[in-house]
Design a protein around this motif. Structure first.
Motif, PDB file in Angstrom:
ATOM      1  N   LEU A 161      -6.314   7.268  -0.755  1.00 21.17           N
ATOM      2  CA  LEU A 161      -7.580   7.726  -0.118  1.00 21.17           C
ATOM      3  C   LEU A 161      -7.832   7.248   1.021  1.00 21.17           C
ATOM      4  CD1 LEU A 161     -10.046  10.106   0.351  1.00 21.17           C
ATOM      5  CD2 LEU A 161     -11.414   8.141  -1.310  1.00 21.17           C
ATOM      6  N   ASN A 162      -7.759   5.605   1.370  1.00 20.64           N
ATOM      7  CA  ASN A 162      -7.963   5.082   2.620  1.00 20.64           C
ATOM      8  C   ASN A 162      -6.634   5.523   3.282  1.00 20.64           C
ATOM      9  OD1 ASN A 162      -9.391   2.952   4.308  1.00 20.64           O
ATOM     10  ND2 ASN A 162      -6.872   2.252   3.809  1.00 20.64           N
TER      11      ASN A 162
ATOM     12  N   ARG B 282      -4.945   6.016  -6.735  1.00 22.94           N
ATOM     13  CA  ARG B 282      -6.906   6.950  -6.189  1.00 22.94           C
ATOM     14  C   ARG B 282      -7.670   6.272  -5.204  1.00 22.94           C
ATOM     15  NH1 ARG B 282     -10.928   8.172 -10.551  1.00 22.94           N
ATOM     16  NH2 ARG B 282     -12.381   7.034  -8.878  1.00 22.94           N
ATOM     17  N   LEU B 283      -7.768   5.535  -4.799  1.00 21.47           N
ATOM     18  CA  LEU B 283      -8.451   4.124  -3.611  1.00 21.47           C
ATOM     19  C   LEU B 283      -7.296   4.037  -2.542  1.00 21.47           C
ATOM     20  CD1 LEU B 283     -11.456   4.324  -3.304  1.00 21.47           C
ATOM     21  CD2 LEU B 283     -11.069   1.765  -4.027  1.00 21.47           C
ATOM     22  N   VAL B 284      -6.652   3.632  -2.909  1.00 18.51           N
ATOM     23  CA  VAL B 284      -5.836   3.264  -1.743  1.00 18.51           C
ATOM     24  C   VAL B 284      -4.713   4.775  -0.998  1.00 18.51           C
ATOM     25  CG1 VAL B 284      -2.882   2.425  -1.600  1.00 18.51           C
ATOM     26  CG2 VAL B 284      -4.570   1.236  -2.519  1.00 18.51           C
TER      27      VAL B 284
ATOM     28  N   ARG C  54      -7.574   1.809 -15.378  1.00 22.59           N
ATOM     29  CA  ARG C  54      -8.084   0.976 -13.573  1.00 22.59           C
ATOM     30  C   ARG C  54      -7.242   1.494 -13.022  1.00 22.59           C
ATOM     31  NH1 ARG C  54     -10.816  -2.716 -11.570  1.00 22.59           N
ATOM     32  NH2 ARG C  54     -10.250  -4.088  -9.817  1.00 22.59           N
TER      33      ARG C  54
ATOM     34  N   GLU D 229      -4.724   8.198   3.834  1.00 26.89           N
ATOM     35  CA  GLU D 229      -5.363  10.058   3.580  1.00 26.89           C
ATOM     36  C   GLU D 229      -6.116   9.951   5.296  1.00 26.89           C
ATOM     37  OE1 GLU D 229      -5.055  12.435   0.396  1.00 26.89           O
ATOM     38  OE2 GLU D 229      -3.308  11.435   0.300  1.00 26.89           O
ATOM     39  N   SER D 230      -6.938   9.402   4.588  1.00 30.88           N
ATOM     40  CA  SER D 230      -8.684   9.108   5.398  1.00 30.88           C
ATOM     41  C   SER D 230      -8.210   8.913   7.018  1.00 30.88           C
ATOM     42  CB  SER D 230      -9.618   8.285   5.049  1.00 30.88           C
ATOM     43  OG  SER D 230     -10.093   9.182   3.823  1.00 30.88           O
TER      44      SER D 230
ATOM     45  N   HIS E 258      -7.030   4.633 -10.900  1.00 33.44           N
ATOM     46  CA  HIS E 258      -8.279   4.368 -10.019  1.00 33.44           C
ATOM     47  C   HIS E 258      -7.898   3.462  -9.070  1.00 33.44           C
ATOM     48  CE1 HIS E 258     -11.578   6.148 -12.372  1.00 33.44           C
ATOM     49  NE2 HIS E 258     -11.539   5.333 -13.088  1.00 33.44           N
ATOM     50  N   ILE E 259      -7.523   2.666  -9.317  1.00 32.98           N
ATOM     51  CA  ILE E 259      -6.856   2.096  -7.570  1.00 32.98           C
ATOM     52  C   ILE E 259      -5.338   3.192  -6.549  1.00 32.98           C
ATOM     53  CG2 ILE E 259      -4.997   0.150  -6.773  1.00 32.98           C
ATOM     54  CD1 ILE E 259      -6.279  -1.928  -9.574  1.00 32.98           C
TER      55      ILE E 259
ATOM     56  N   LYS F 282       1.244   7.269  -5.902  1.00 34.89           N
ATOM     57  CA  LYS F 282       0.342   8.163  -6.047  1.00 34.89           C
ATOM     58  C   LYS F 282       0.637   9.760  -6.336  1.00 34.89           C
ATOM     59  CE  LYS F 282      -4.226   9.673  -6.011  1.00 34.89           C
ATOM     60  NZ  LYS F 282      -4.365  10.652  -7.172  1.00 34.89           N
TER      61      LYS F 282
ATOM     62  N   LYS G 119       0.824  -1.163   0.308  1.00 34.60           N
ATOM     63  CA  LYS G 119      -0.053   0.125  -0.088  1.00 34.60           C
ATOM     64  C   LYS G 119       1.015   1.128  -0.224  1.00 34.60           C
ATOM     65  CE  LYS G 119      -3.552  -2.612   1.977  1.00 34.60           C
ATOM     66  NZ  LYS G 119      -5.174  -1.849   3.181  1.00 34.60           N
TER      67      LYS G 119
END
Lengths: 343, 249
Positions: free
Chosen positions: B217-218, B213-215, B207, B220-221, B210-211, B133, B126
């Motif tokens: 974001l998770n 971005r999601l990794v 794709r 950072e949140s 997109h992945i 990213k 991750k």
């Protein structure tokens, strides 16, 4: 009921509420104190300042406060109790199925009281689940996979006993499995918050719905990948909702990822009351717009129609609530009368 | 060769260590995350007290941070003893004792099974993608149009990021993680690859992004939640610090 500025009435289901007892008198040990204090830190961390509660109120609040905050001022038409027992930390269950049921009886049509189970309770727990399902007309259960149980500090939905409990749910008419992942120790070779056991359970039990609370956070990405493959996996928005105030951009990103990887029919609002209050969450959600760059990047929209699904009709479908008839039932109940009088 | 250390130099070295021990979930250093509650250096003995955002933070990640810190401190030539103390945590006694005795996680928690290294690898993966990213995001701020850019070589990116310091730093962090995964970072190697070093083909680029971005974001949140929780749990008097606190009376 939320009313938009142009007069449209929106049906609201709060998919995640609690009437807990975290009071000092009910705490069994230090863990009980630390558990509610951790909730309080979440509350302090993500709430708008004007919505902050003093610590002692947060430990235990009464039914009147609950009814007032959720229904009278919180726009909510129907709320779903998601209790956790935590009996290793508290003398009486932290979330109490019997008390929730009693309150639901007082306000017909307003409250759905879910149950819970712990697969480590073995045969005895299976019997209790069956009994509860009958007594309390359970349609759903809340599971906390990191719950402590003697020497054990967690379980997985893929465990053999968990599978037996899920089979029992199916047999006794429970359809909605709300899962909250927490830090477990066993097995060590898995990430503590890993959500892959939900993937196993969802494909083994296609007739059960798995609502993953907190959208799988802290494993949002893993959750999204699972949910794209399993049509019976849903996103419960509790916690992620609350970002809307402190970090609206994160909220925008999270909700757009959910719309991108799942779809608008599988996202369910939940305030997590009393961690956060539905009033401010819904106010902010209804006026929220996705920033242009996020819309362009993900290609998703957050229209009013989509908001209506997230706020109410998706959960209504899961719990088989007929919205028009429920609305006419609630229009004349004591809560509506009181709200009208208050003007 | 004999190196003389002043107390000041020693403390500086310890902070350098604390800057390079990471929270595996958040991929940020325990110093940056403000997990260091107290640091004592007395001659050749070092004591570090750690605190975490909650009483419930996962014991396996807590163990990893403590173990990595212990290893890094003991690797300093002048350190004779290191004492790591975790406070305000449900497993603090077990962890503190276990680390002092150089026990493995499964020795400390007898009910645990399996291999902690596999958990670590999941998070290094991750970290690899989220650092990738960040490099891409930075390139975008430098005027690169991602929708038309074909991911190039390390040389190309090194040239773009030569001057601005933040960009270079992001690239160094990505390179560090690329080295962990033994992914080539030579001038002619492809810069946007998966953890096995395979370049992302143009048709998979959409794709892949997109992945990423999601990794990211998770991560950072989570960092946002953790830092907020730590800040309300351990309020500071720093200037600019203004998180709300409630009077309970």
């Amino acid at each position: 009921m939320y009313k938009t500025t142009d007069g449209e009435e929106i049906f609201v289901v709060d998919g995640h509420v609690a009437l807990w007892d975290g009071s000092t008198a009910n705490q069994k040990n230090r863990h009980g104190q630390e558990f509610i204090d951790c909730f309080y830190d979440y509350h302090r961390n993500l709430s708008p300042q004007e919505w902050l509660w003093p610590h002692d109120k947060f430990l235990r609040y009464d039914q009147e406060t609950f009814i007032h905050d959720v229904f009278e001022t919180g726009y909510v038409d129907v709320a779903i109790f998601q209790p956790v027992g935590l009996t290793d930390f508290y003398k009486e269950p932290f979330g109490n199925v019997a008390k929730n049921f009693a309150l639901a009886e007082q306000y017909p049509g307003r409250l759905i009281g879910n149950g819970y189970f712990d697969p480590r309770d073995g045969e005895e727990g299976l019997e209790r689940l069956e009994e509860w399902a009958k007594t309390y007309h359970l349609r759903g259960v809340k599971l906390y996979t990191a719950e402590w149980h003697g020497d054990s500090k967690g379980y997985r939905l893929s465990d053999a006993w968990a599978q037996r409990y899920l089979a029992k749910c199916l047999q006794v008419g429970i359809r909605n499995i709300h899962v909250h992942k927490g830090p477990t120790i066993k097995p060590l070779n898995m990430d503590a918050f890993d959500v892959s056991d939900i993937d196993d359970a969802a494909s083994t039990f296609p007739d059960l719905n798995f609502i993953v609370e907190h959208v799988g956070l802290p494993r949002l990405e893993q959750f999204c990948w699972i949910a794209t493959q399993e049509p019976n996996v849903y996103a419960g928005l509790a916690v992620a909702n609350a970002f809307i105030h402190t970090r609206p951009r994160y909220f925008a990103q999270i909700i757009s990822e959910l719309l991108y990887w799942l779809n608008e029919d599988r996202i369910v609002f939940g305030s997590d009351y009393a961690l956060w209050q539905p009033r401010w969450l819904i106010d902010q959600f209804m006026s929220f717009e996705l920033p242009d760059d996020i819309r362009q990047e993900t290609g998703v929209q957050l229209t009013r129609e989509i908001k209506k699904k997230i706020l109410g009709t998706n959960a209504a479908r899961l719990y088989e609530i007929d919205v028009p008839s429920r609305l006419s039932q609630l229009r004349h109940d004591v809560i509506s009368q009181k709200t009208r009088q208050a003007g | 060769m004999c190196v003389m250390y002043t107390q000041e130099a020693r403390i500086k070295e310890i902070w350098h260590v604390l800057d390079h021990v990471y929270d595996p979930e958040l991929d940020r250093s325990i110093h940056e995350l403000n997990f260091v509650a107290c640091l004592e250096v007395s001659d050749t003995d070092v004591a570090v007290t750690l605190r975490l955002p909650t009483y419930w933070c996962s014991p396996n990640f807590s163990f990893m941070m403590m173990k990595d810190l212990d290893d890094a401190l003991m690797a300093l030539p002048w350190v004779k003893s290191a004492r790591i103390t975790l406070i305000d945590h449900e497993s603090q006694e077990k962890l503190n004792q276990g680390i002092a005795r150089h026990q493995s996680f499964s020795q400390i928690f007898s009910e645990s099974t399996g291999d902690l290294e596999s958990v670590r690898r999941v998070f290094k993966e991750k970290a690899f993608y989220s650092r990738q990213k960040r490099v891409l995001d930075y390139l975008q701020t430098q005027g690169l149009n991602m929708s038309s850019w074909t991911p190039g070589t390390w040389q190309e990116v090194r040239q773009i990021l030569q001057a601005p310091a933040p960009g270079q730093q992001l690239l160094e962090r990505y390179e560090e993680m690329a080295q962990y995964w033994k992914v080539g970072c030579g001038d002619n190697d492809a810069v946007i690859v998966d953890i096995s070093g395979r370049a992302i083909s143009p048709e998979l680029w959409g794709r892949h992004s997109h992945i990423l971005r999601l990794v990211a974001l998770n991560m950072e949140s989570n960092a946002h939640i953790c830092q907020g929780l730590l800040a309300v749990r351990y309020p500071r008097q720093d200037p600019g610090y203004s998180l709300p606190l409630v009077d309970s009376h």
